[in-house]
Design a protein around this motif. Structure first.
Motif, PDB file in Angstrom:
ATOM      1  N   ILE A 262     -10.671 -16.393   4.621  1.00  7.36           N
ATOM      2  CA  ILE A 262      -9.247 -18.191   5.482  1.00  7.36           C
ATOM      3  C   ILE A 262      -8.397 -17.208   4.242  1.00  7.36           C
ATOM      4  CG2 ILE A 262      -9.315 -20.309   4.544  1.00  7.36           C
ATOM      5  CD1 ILE A 262     -12.381 -20.507   4.019  1.00  7.36           C
ATOM      6  N   LYS A 263      -8.095 -16.917   3.269  1.00  7.64           N
ATOM      7  CA  LYS A 263      -6.660 -16.815   2.827  1.00  7.64           C
ATOM      8  C   LYS A 263      -6.074 -15.671   3.391  1.00  7.64           C
ATOM      9  CE  LYS A 263      -5.448 -19.087   0.964  1.00  7.64           C
ATOM     10  NZ  LYS A 263      -4.069 -20.299   0.907  1.00  7.64           N
ATOM     11  N   GLY A 264      -7.191 -14.115   3.495  1.00  2.04           N
ATOM     12  CA  GLY A 264      -6.810 -13.031   3.646  1.00  2.04           C
ATOM     13  C   GLY A 264      -5.704 -12.338   2.855  1.00  2.04           C
ATOM     14  N   ARG A 265      -5.891 -11.470   2.610  1.00  2.00           N
ATOM     15  CA  ARG A 265      -5.333 -10.463   1.842  1.00  2.00           C
ATOM     16  C   ARG A 265      -3.923 -10.315   1.835  1.00  2.00           C
ATOM     17  NH1 ARG A 265      -3.893  -4.091   3.411  1.00  2.00           N
ATOM     18  NH2 ARG A 265      -1.671  -4.393   4.278  1.00  2.00           N
ATOM     19  N   MET A 320     -14.998  -7.381  -5.326  1.00  2.00           N
ATOM     20  CA  MET A 320     -14.410  -7.749  -3.642  1.00  2.00           C
ATOM     21  C   MET A 320     -14.900  -6.696  -2.515  1.00  2.00           C
ATOM     22  SD  MET A 320     -10.681  -9.461  -3.989  1.00  2.00           S
ATOM     23  CE  MET A 320     -10.657 -10.003  -2.669  1.00  2.00           C
ATOM     24  N   MET A 321     -14.871  -5.066  -2.997  1.00  2.00           N
ATOM     25  CA  MET A 321     -15.158  -4.916  -1.902  1.00  2.00           C
ATOM     26  C   MET A 321     -16.565  -4.828  -1.546  1.00  2.00           C
ATOM     27  SD  MET A 321     -12.909  -0.873  -3.077  1.00  2.00           S
ATOM     28  CE  MET A 321     -13.836  -0.228  -2.143  1.00  2.00           C
ATOM     29  N   THR A 327     -12.331  -2.768   3.457  1.00  2.00           N
ATOM     30  CA  THR A 327     -12.239  -1.107   2.595  1.00  2.00           C
ATOM     31  C   THR A 327     -10.973  -1.486   1.264  1.00  2.00           C
ATOM     32  OG1 THR A 327     -11.076  -0.942   4.528  1.00  2.00           O
ATOM     33  CG2 THR A 327     -13.088  -0.292   4.769  1.00  2.00           C
ATOM     34  N   LEU A 328     -11.604  -0.099   1.041  1.00  2.00           N
ATOM     35  CA  LEU A 328     -10.459  -0.399  -0.039  1.00  2.00           C
ATOM     36  C   LEU A 328      -8.292  -0.091   0.101  1.00  2.00           C
ATOM     37  CD1 LEU A 328      -9.020   0.718  -3.269  1.00  2.00           C
ATOM     38  CD2 LEU A 328      -9.908   2.737  -2.671  1.00  2.00           C
ATOM     39  N   GLU A 329      -8.595   0.237   1.656  1.00  2.00           N
ATOM     40  CA  GLU A 329      -6.966   0.203   2.369  1.00  2.00           C
ATOM     41  C   GLU A 329      -6.802  -1.264   2.859  1.00  2.00           C
ATOM     42  OE1 GLU A 329      -5.476   2.247   6.183  1.00  2.00           O
ATOM     43  OE2 GLU A 329      -7.369   2.631   5.985  1.00  2.00           O
ATOM     44  N   GLU A 330      -7.914  -2.132   2.905  1.00  2.00           N
ATOM     45  CA  GLU A 330      -7.422  -3.213   2.902  1.00  2.00           C
ATOM     46  C   GLU A 330      -6.982  -4.399   2.477  1.00  2.00           C
ATOM     47  OE1 GLU A 330      -8.878  -6.820   6.084  1.00  2.00           O
ATOM     48  OE2 GLU A 330     -10.235  -4.797   5.950  1.00  2.00           O
ATOM     49  N   LEU A 331      -8.172  -3.732   1.048  1.00  6.13           N
ATOM     50  CA  LEU A 331      -8.167  -4.565  -0.355  1.00  6.13           C
ATOM     51  C   LEU A 331      -6.928  -4.689  -0.896  1.00  6.13           C
ATOM     52  CD1 LEU A 331     -12.093  -5.329  -0.787  1.00  6.13           C
ATOM     53  CD2 LEU A 331     -10.092  -6.599   0.139  1.00  6.13           C
ATOM     54  N   PRO A 333      -3.497  -4.368  -1.598  1.00  7.33           N
ATOM     55  CA  PRO A 333      -2.904  -5.291  -2.183  1.00  7.33           C
ATOM     56  C   PRO A 333      -2.682  -6.607  -3.249  1.00  7.33           C
ATOM     57  CG  PRO A 333      -2.911  -5.122  -0.257  1.00  7.33           C
ATOM     58  CD  PRO A 333      -3.930  -4.392  -0.133  1.00  7.33           C
ATOM     59  N   VAL A 334      -4.300  -6.781  -3.000  1.00  3.76           N
ATOM     60  CA  VAL A 334      -4.528  -7.777  -3.837  1.00  3.76           C
ATOM     61  C   VAL A 334      -4.802  -7.505  -5.513  1.00  3.76           C
ATOM     62  CG1 VAL A 334      -6.414  -8.631  -2.593  1.00  3.76           C
ATOM     63  CG2 VAL A 334      -7.515  -7.431  -4.040  1.00  3.76           C
ATOM     64  N   THR A 335      -4.505  -6.456  -5.617  1.00  2.57           N
ATOM     65  CA  THR A 335      -4.522  -6.492  -7.048  1.00  2.57           C
ATOM     66  C   THR A 335      -3.008  -5.580  -7.305  1.00  2.57           C
ATOM     67  OG1 THR A 335      -4.587  -3.772  -6.061  1.00  2.57           O
ATOM     68  CG2 THR A 335      -6.726  -5.034  -6.549  1.00  2.57           C
ATOM     69  N   SER A 336      -2.117  -5.417  -6.587  1.00  4.27           N
ATOM     70  CA  SER A 336      -0.757  -5.166  -6.305  1.00  4.27           C
ATOM     71  C   SER A 336       0.086  -5.348  -6.342  1.00  4.27           C
ATOM     72  CB  SER A 336      -0.353  -3.924  -6.696  1.00  4.27           C
ATOM     73  OG  SER A 336      -0.629  -3.215  -5.601  1.00  4.27           O
ATOM     74  N   LEU A 337      -0.149  -5.556  -5.121  1.00  5.14           N
ATOM     75  CA  LEU A 337       1.896  -6.019  -4.458  1.00  5.14           C
ATOM     76  C   LEU A 337       1.614  -7.489  -4.217  1.00  5.14           C
ATOM     77  CD1 LEU A 337       3.810  -4.961  -2.008  1.00  5.14           C
ATOM     78  CD2 LEU A 337       1.414  -4.939  -0.218  1.00  5.14           C
ATOM     79  N   ASN A 338       0.755  -8.230  -3.846  1.00  2.59           N
ATOM     80  CA  ASN A 338       0.567  -9.701  -3.342  1.00  2.59           C
ATOM     81  C   ASN A 338       1.266 -10.308  -5.652  1.00  2.59           C
ATOM     82  OD1 ASN A 338      -0.233  -9.325  -1.655  1.00  2.59           O
ATOM     83  ND2 ASN A 338      -2.879  -9.814  -2.149  1.00  2.59           N
TER      84      ASN A 338
END
Length: 382
Positions: A262-265, A320-321, A327-331, A333-338
């Motif tokens: 629902i919320k997305g990455r 979470m994966m 994949t790691l490539e998709e996920l 940003p939830v650990t840093s960029l956001n």
């Protein structure tokens, strides 16, 4: 100090690149595809995964320490220990305690921030979790010290902290919440948690400037098909981002998957909400003046209430994966960029980009931390 990380799988905002990173003077000098052929000192990463260093915006402690201890030596130990899980930056999170305890913690955190060492994870600021919460949804917070919010009270805390308070977890339905939200939402991120707010209450607070949901699925009104509650509002309001503890205990794996779908990455923050027992043996530990029993992977009060977690950030990413099948490539940003974007520091942290801080984590295929790089300094663990 200048060196090259070669033979890397580099996770940038655009793609995963097999290439190299040049680090110079604590910064990322360049990111390039292919093989490095210059004369600088090289470190072969053996095709390991290189991500931006993790940013934990909700953590109470770990490795035997708690931010409410107001102990400078303990803060140094905790910050160094966080590098073992790939965390390079964090918000020190307080608890609902007495005014004197909170003020003492804030002054100690202020002093630590101004003189912190580069040898550990970086304290970016403070997350004030309570005391402006609902006495009906205290979770592991101490109900004796719950109070109503006011601008004067918040400004007193902020002055003590030298304006390091970046996030305040509050209950939007309590008396005084509307006023402080209207007056202070431009200078502080208000995150809704430990709340009995309805679906409409949450959406109204979001319209007034609240931006986050604290630890989604925990200590708030649940989703029901006739009363969607806080979590229904969190799912459906695009103006709200949400923290989530992905330890398999605070939320069922399927609930994590639903949140991600629902919320997305871009609208989720992986957090630990960790307490002092992280990285320690099973036993009894203190959290906000209350005894917490830690066994295996859980931390609970005497009545069985969950009392934070003992989760590490890299474990949360691995979970979470698994729970979402992504994949790691998709996920990543939830650990840093956001987190970096929410805090307004994306110009220097949160992604692997030329000119940003050399805060990096090197992971193997199972998300074990091989090495953490903080301001260009390498810390090897495996």
């Amino acid at each position: 100090m200048e060196y090259v990380l070669t033979n890397c799988l580099i996770y940038t905002e655009d793609k995963v690149e097999h290439g190299y990173i040049i680090v110079e003077n604590q910064k990322i000098k360049c990111v390039e595809a292919g093989h490095y052929r210059g004369a600088l000192e090289c470190h072969d990463m053996h095709k390991q995964h290189i991500l931006p260093g993790f940013i934990d915006i909700h953590i109470h402690g770990g490795y035997g320490q708690d931010f409410m201890d107001a102990d400078l030596t303990g803060l140094q130990h905790l910050s160094r220990s966080l590098l073992t899980e790939g965390t390079t930056s964090y918000l020190a999170t307080t608890m609902t305690q007495s005014e004197s305890a909170i003020m003492t913690a804030l002054s100690t955190l202020r002093d630590y921030h101004h003189h912190q060492s580069s040898e550990g994870a970086e304290m970016l600021g403070i997350h004030l979790e309570g005391p402006f919460i609902s006495e009906h949804k205290v979770g592991a917070q101490n109900p004796m010290f719950v109070e109503r919010p006011s601008r004067a009270r918040i400004e007193k805390f902020q002055a003590q902290a030298d304006h390091l308070i970046k996030i305040i977890t509050f209950a939007p339905e309590v008396d005084g919440a509307d006023e402080v939200l209207d007056q202070l939402h431009d200078s502080i991120i208000f995150s809704m948690g430990h709340t009995g707010a309805t679906f409409d209450d949450i959406n109204e607070a979001a319209a007034r400037g609240a931006k986050h949901i604290t630890h989604l699925y925990n200590a708030a009104t649940p989703f029901e098909h006739r009363q969607p509650g806080a979590f229904g509002a969190a799912w459906t309001n695009d103006d709200l981002a949400a923290e989530i503890i992905v330890d398999g205990i605070h939320s069922h794996p399927a609930a994590v998957d639903i949140a991600y779908r629902i919320k997305g990455r871009d609208r989720l923050f992986l957090i630990t909400d960790a307490m002092r027992a992280k990285g320690m043996r099973s036993g009894i530990y203190d959290l906000g003046g209350q005894d917490v029993t830690v066994t295996h992977n859980t931390a609970r009060l005497k009545d069985g209430t969950l009392a934070g977690s003992i989760l590490r950030m890299n474990q949360g990413l691995r979970n979470m994966m698994q729970y979402t099948g992504r994949t790691l490539e998709e996920l990543w940003p939830v650990t840093s960029l956001n987190q970096a974007e929410a805090l307004g520091i994306e110009d220097r942290k949160g992604s692997i980009t030329e000119g940003k801080d050399a805060d990096l984590v090197v992971l193997d295929d199972d998300c074990n931390v091989i090495m953490t790089i903080k301001h260009g300094v390498m810390h090897r663990f495996n």
